[in-house]
Design a protein around this motif. Structure first.
Motif, PDB file in Angstrom:
ATOM      1  N   TRP A   1       0.818  -1.209   0.000  1.00  0.00           N
ATOM      2  CA  TRP A   1       0.000   0.000   0.000  1.00  0.00           C
ATOM      3  C   TRP A   1       0.857   1.266   0.000  1.00  0.00           C
ATOM      4  O   TRP A   1       0.427   2.314  -0.484  1.00  0.00           O
ATOM      5  CB  TRP A   1      -0.904   0.020   1.222  1.00  0.00           C
ATOM      6  CG  TRP A   1      -2.042  -0.953   1.186  1.00  0.00           C
ATOM      7  CD1 TRP A   1      -2.248  -1.955   0.278  1.00  0.00           C
ATOM      8  CD2 TRP A   1      -3.122  -1.022   2.105  1.00  0.00           C
ATOM      9  NE1 TRP A   1      -3.385  -2.646   0.580  1.00  0.00           N
ATOM     10  CE2 TRP A   1      -3.945  -2.101   1.703  1.00  0.00           C
ATOM     11  CE3 TRP A   1      -3.462  -0.296   3.231  1.00  0.00           C
ATOM     12  CZ2 TRP A   1      -5.108  -2.442   2.394  1.00  0.00           C
ATOM     13  CZ3 TRP A   1      -4.621  -0.646   3.932  1.00  0.00           C
ATOM     14  CH2 TRP A   1      -5.433  -1.698   3.512  1.00  0.00           C
ATOM     15  N   LYS A   2       2.054   1.181   0.579  1.00  0.00           N
ATOM     16  CA  LYS A   2       2.947   2.346   0.646  1.00  0.00           C
ATOM     17  C   LYS A   2       3.960   2.331  -0.497  1.00  0.00           C
ATOM     18  O   LYS A   2       4.204   3.359  -1.146  1.00  0.00           O
ATOM     19  CB  LYS A   2       3.678   2.355   1.988  1.00  0.00           C
ATOM     20  CG  LYS A   2       2.783   2.461   3.209  1.00  0.00           C
ATOM     21  CD  LYS A   2       3.598   2.422   4.487  1.00  0.00           C
ATOM     22  CE  LYS A   2       2.715   2.317   5.724  1.00  0.00           C
ATOM     23  NZ  LYS A   2       1.816   3.476   5.908  1.00  0.00           N
ATOM     24  N   LEU A   3       4.553   1.176  -0.719  1.00  0.00           N
ATOM     25  CA  LEU A   3       5.653   1.078  -1.680  1.00  0.00           C
ATOM     26  C   LEU A   3       5.188   1.344  -3.107  1.00  0.00           C
ATOM     27  O   LEU A   3       5.835   2.100  -3.856  1.00  0.00           O
ATOM     28  CB  LEU A   3       6.293  -0.309  -1.576  1.00  0.00           C
ATOM     29  CG  LEU A   3       7.474  -0.615  -2.472  1.00  0.00           C
ATOM     30  CD1 LEU A   3       8.609   0.371  -2.232  1.00  0.00           C
ATOM     31  CD2 LEU A   3       7.956  -2.049  -2.224  1.00  0.00           C
ATOM     32  N   ALA A   4       4.077   0.762  -3.517  1.00  0.00           N
ATOM     33  CA  ALA A   4       3.622   0.905  -4.904  1.00  0.00           C
ATOM     34  C   ALA A   4       3.318   2.358  -5.264  1.00  0.00           C
ATOM     35  O   ALA A   4       3.811   2.855  -6.287  1.00  0.00           O
ATOM     36  CB  ALA A   4       2.414   0.001  -5.157  1.00  0.00           C
TER      37      ALA A   4
ATOM     38  N   PHE B   1       3.698   5.929   8.288  1.00  0.00           N
ATOM     39  CA  PHE B   1       3.758   4.974   9.395  1.00  0.00           C
ATOM     40  C   PHE B   1       2.398   4.324   9.593  1.00  0.00           C
ATOM     41  O   PHE B   1       1.368   5.004   9.616  1.00  0.00           O
ATOM     42  CB  PHE B   1       4.169   5.701  10.679  1.00  0.00           C
ATOM     43  CG  PHE B   1       4.025   4.872  11.937  1.00  0.00           C
ATOM     44  CD1 PHE B   1       5.012   3.968  12.303  1.00  0.00           C
ATOM     45  CD2 PHE B   1       2.892   4.986  12.733  1.00  0.00           C
ATOM     46  CE1 PHE B   1       4.868   3.201  13.456  1.00  0.00           C
ATOM     47  CE2 PHE B   1       2.742   4.221  13.883  1.00  0.00           C
ATOM     48  CZ  PHE B   1       3.742   3.329  14.250  1.00  0.00           C
ATOM     49  N   THR B   2       2.398   3.020   9.760  1.00  0.00           N
ATOM     50  CA  THR B   2       1.213   2.284  10.188  1.00  0.00           C
ATOM     51  C   THR B   2       1.563   1.512  11.442  1.00  0.00           C
ATOM     52  O   THR B   2       2.541   0.747  11.462  1.00  0.00           O
ATOM     53  CB  THR B   2       0.725   1.316   9.104  1.00  0.00           C
ATOM     54  OG1 THR B   2       0.368   2.051   7.938  1.00  0.00           O
ATOM     55  CG2 THR B   2      -0.481   0.536   9.586  1.00  0.00           C
ATOM     56  N   GLY B   3       0.779   1.705  12.499  1.00  0.00           N
ATOM     57  CA  GLY B   3       1.067   1.017  13.751  1.00  0.00           C
ATOM     58  C   GLY B   3       0.250   1.586  14.887  1.00  0.00           C
ATOM     59  O   GLY B   3      -0.834   2.157  14.700  1.00  0.00           O
TER      60      GLY B   3
ATOM     61  N   GLU C   1      -4.560   6.183   2.482  1.00  0.00           N
ATOM     62  CA  GLU C   1      -3.840   5.275   1.602  1.00  0.00           C
ATOM     63  C   GLU C   1      -4.846   4.677   0.625  1.00  0.00           C
ATOM     64  O   GLU C   1      -6.057   4.785   0.794  1.00  0.00           O
ATOM     65  CB  GLU C   1      -3.126   4.183   2.407  1.00  0.00           C
ATOM     66  CG  GLU C   1      -2.059   4.770   3.321  1.00  0.00           C
ATOM     67  CD  GLU C   1      -1.205   3.732   4.009  1.00  0.00           C
ATOM     68  OE1 GLU C   1       0.025   3.812   3.864  1.00  0.00           O
ATOM     69  OE2 GLU C   1      -1.764   2.866   4.711  1.00  0.00           O
ATOM     70  N   LEU C   2      -4.330   4.038  -0.408  1.00  0.00           N
ATOM     71  CA  LEU C   2      -5.108   3.401  -1.468  1.00  0.00           C
ATOM     72  C   LEU C   2      -5.828   4.440  -2.328  1.00  0.00           C
ATOM     73  O   LEU C   2      -5.889   5.619  -2.004  1.00  0.00           O
ATOM     74  CB  LEU C   2      -6.091   2.371  -0.902  1.00  0.00           C
ATOM     75  CG  LEU C   2      -5.449   1.176  -0.182  1.00  0.00           C
ATOM     76  CD1 LEU C   2      -6.531   0.214   0.296  1.00  0.00           C
ATOM     77  CD2 LEU C   2      -4.445   0.456  -1.059  1.00  0.00           C
ATOM     78  N   GLY C   3      -6.319   3.970  -3.476  1.00  0.00           N
ATOM     79  CA  GLY C   3      -6.988   4.843  -4.417  1.00  0.00           C
ATOM     80  C   GLY C   3      -6.067   5.947  -4.904  1.00  0.00           C
ATOM     81  O   GLY C   3      -4.860   5.945  -4.642  1.00  0.00           O
ATOM     82  N   PRO C   4      -6.608   6.916  -5.624  1.00  0.00           N
ATOM     83  CA  PRO C   4      -5.786   8.045  -6.066  1.00  0.00           C
ATOM     84  C   PRO C   4      -5.253   8.860  -4.901  1.00  0.00           C
ATOM     85  O   PRO C   4      -4.227   9.533  -5.024  1.00  0.00           O
ATOM     86  CB  PRO C   4      -6.754   8.868  -6.929  1.00  0.00           C
ATOM     87  CG  PRO C   4      -8.113   8.436  -6.514  1.00  0.00           C
ATOM     88  CD  PRO C   4      -7.998   7.011  -6.102  1.00  0.00           C
ATOM     89  N   TRP C   5      -5.925   8.779  -3.733  1.00  0.00           N
ATOM     90  CA  TRP C   5      -5.463   9.501  -2.552  1.00  0.00           C
ATOM     91  C   TRP C   5      -4.126   8.931  -2.061  1.00  0.00           C
ATOM     92  O   TRP C   5      -3.281   9.672  -1.554  1.00  0.00           O
ATOM     93  CB  TRP C   5      -6.516   9.416  -1.452  1.00  0.00           C
ATOM     94  CG  TRP C   5      -7.853   9.873  -1.925  1.00  0.00           C
ATOM     95  CD1 TRP C   5      -8.335  11.159  -1.941  1.00  0.00           C
ATOM     96  CD2 TRP C   5      -8.884   9.053  -2.494  1.00  0.00           C
ATOM     97  NE1 TRP C   5      -9.598  11.185  -2.474  1.00  0.00           N
ATOM     98  CE2 TRP C   5      -9.971   9.911  -2.815  1.00  0.00           C
ATOM     99  CE3 TRP C   5      -9.001   7.681  -2.752  1.00  0.00           C
ATOM    100  CZ2 TRP C   5     -11.148   9.442  -3.384  1.00  0.00           C
ATOM    101  CZ3 TRP C   5     -10.170   7.208  -3.321  1.00  0.00           C
ATOM    102  CH2 TRP C   5     -11.226   8.082  -3.627  1.00  0.00           C
TER     103      TRP C   5
END
Length: 476
Positions: free
Chosen positions: A159-162, A224-226, A456-460
């Protein structure tokens, strides 16, 4: 000892002081070890990303899209190995590990498509004032740090890297020390694809490594996710440097069940919302608000459904729910069972750690939980469901919104107009209506209030790694 740090296009051994044990939670035993990256190695990774940035952001959008499709394809080629590793290191049942991998593949393919559309996003801006022209450029933020959790490795990193790579950013990825091995696939794929050295760097470690990355002055952004406790530290560091952040944090989400629901279908949705990944989800719908008119019929069936779940080792049994992923999480959930006993909560199912090898707990249901209970208000991160009854739609909305979190919610009702009305009134980032928690890459992910900052995700998700520049020219 595993070599697991990918810096400037090379695999290197850790030089930090921490030795990381990688455990099989179904057995409670380690199966691999690695040395953490040192602060100096974090410096090297950030420096490598900085050196690689000018050339990477100058690559064409179609070239970056080609690399992203390469990641998707090679994840598929490693399918069985990655599924097995997820099962062994996370304790996920096979069907959950398969969905995780499919989600990661879909994410890379989706952002490949968005990358190809980037040139059309740079466009002329109509101006009311004569004598000037203006145009918009979307540029990469720069060097970004990505810190991901242990509950959905491979997925959260995708979700972050792509989107970061699609935008033209270079990255330093720090996986969780609980699940450090599966993200190695990204470094292996980068090697195989010939991704330019320094575009992707991976450093593993515990809190010391995470702090070295989170506090690094060479980053242009951190995602960051956590947990909220660590997220607040990340935010303090960002404020000191006036640096942008994306924070995807905790939740204490509600599932609202009205009295016109099919009881058995509602039970299925409730069970999925609290036991998927053994409840180790920021989106777990751990607060059940059930209408008075259906509660007496629903709660006994929910009790039976939870008691009948097959809990065991996903590598050796056909299971519905595996173990908790770490001993620390097992101890935390067990402490909430003790708190429930101290508070005198009514336990209809579970409420105990299981007496077997590994870090297993029983799927748990408490009923008529007071609103001031710790279990009603705090994120437990385990398969622990707290139920309360409500009488009116307004009460259901008010009690759902009465939380310091605002990540997700689920609404169950045969009256679709009511379901849509309630969904619109909830103070959260994502609402499901009459559904399991289906997450699609085209839709956004993130929350309100204490559940984080950004999407995260989508165009956002792509926009999170882009900077907007306008160029205005005088025609005179």
């Amino acid at each position: 000892m595993t070599t697991s740090h990918y810096i400037a296009g090379r695999w290197v051994e850790g030089q930090g002081s921490d030795c990381i044990s990688v455990n099989d939670p179904a057995l409670g035993q380690p199966f691999a070890e690695l040395m953490a990256a040192s602060a100096a190695q974090v410096d090297q990774a950030v420096a490598a990303a900085r050196v690689a940035l000018p050339a990477w952001k100058a690559t064409s959008a179609s070239e970056r899209a080609g690399y992203l499709r390469g990641f998707a394809e090679q994840l598929g080629q490693r399918r069985e190995a990655l599924i097995s590793l997820q099962m062994r290191n996370n304790g996920k049942p096979r069907h959950e590990a398969e969905i995780d991998l499919d989600d990661a593949i879909a994410t890379f393919n989706y952002y490949a498509e968005l990358a190809e559309q980037l040139p059309s996003k740079n466009r002329e801006v109509p101006l009311a004032a004569p004598g000037f022209t203006a145009r918009t450029r979307l540029e990469p933020v720069g060097v970004v740090g990505l810190i991901v959790p242990w509950n959905f490795p491979l997925v959260t990193s995708a979700w972050k890297l792509a989107p970061a790579l699609a935008a033209g950013c270079t990255v330093v990825l720090k996986p969780s020390e609980v699940t450090p091995l599966v993200e190695q696939a990204y470094g292996q794929i980068a090697d195989s694809l010939g991704l330019p050295a320094g575009v992707l760097n991976i450093v593993n470690g515990k809190a010391e490594t995470g702090a070295a990355l989170g506090n690094h002055t060479g980053l242009d952004k951190l995602s960051f996710t956590g947990s909220n406790s660590v997220g607040s530290q990340v935010m303090r560091s960002a404020s000191a440097q006036c640096r942008p952040v994306t924070l995807e944090l905790g939740g204490k989400s509600a599932i609202v069940v009205f009295d016109d629901c099919d009881v058995d279908q509602a039970v299925d949705w409730i069970v999925a919302g609290i036991t998927w990944n053994a409840g180790q989800m920021c989106s777990a719908t751990s607060r059940l608000l059930v209408h008075d008119g259906i509660a007496d019929a629903l709660l006994p069936r929910l009790q039976a459904a939870l008691e009948n779940l097959r809990v065991g080792n996903p590598l050796t049994e056909e299971v519905d729910m595996g173990p908790l992923t770490s001993q620390a999480q097992w101890l935390k959930v067990a402490s909430y069972f003790a708190t429930a006993r101290e508070e005198g909560l009514q336990c209809l199912a579970g409420g105990r750690a299981l007496d077997r090898d590994g870090w297993f707990v029983s799927p748990t249901l408490y009923t008529d939980v007071p609103k001031d209970s710790r279990l009603w208000n705090e994120e437990i991160f385990g398969p622990v469901l707290c139920a309360r009854r409500f009488a009116t739609e307004a009460q259901a909305i008010a009690e759902t919104n009465d939380s310091r979190f605002g990540l997700v919610a689920t609404v169950c009702s045969a009256d679709l107009a009511r379901a849509e009305r309630v969904a619109d009134a909830l103070e959260v980032g994502h609402v499901w209506i009459n559904s399991v928690q289906a997450v699609f890459v085209e839709t956004s992910w993130g929350g309100t209030k204490g559940s984080g900052i950004g999407r995260e995700l989508g165009p956002w998700g792509l926009s999170a790694y882009q900077s907007v520049k306008h160029v205005t020219r005088c025609l005179g």
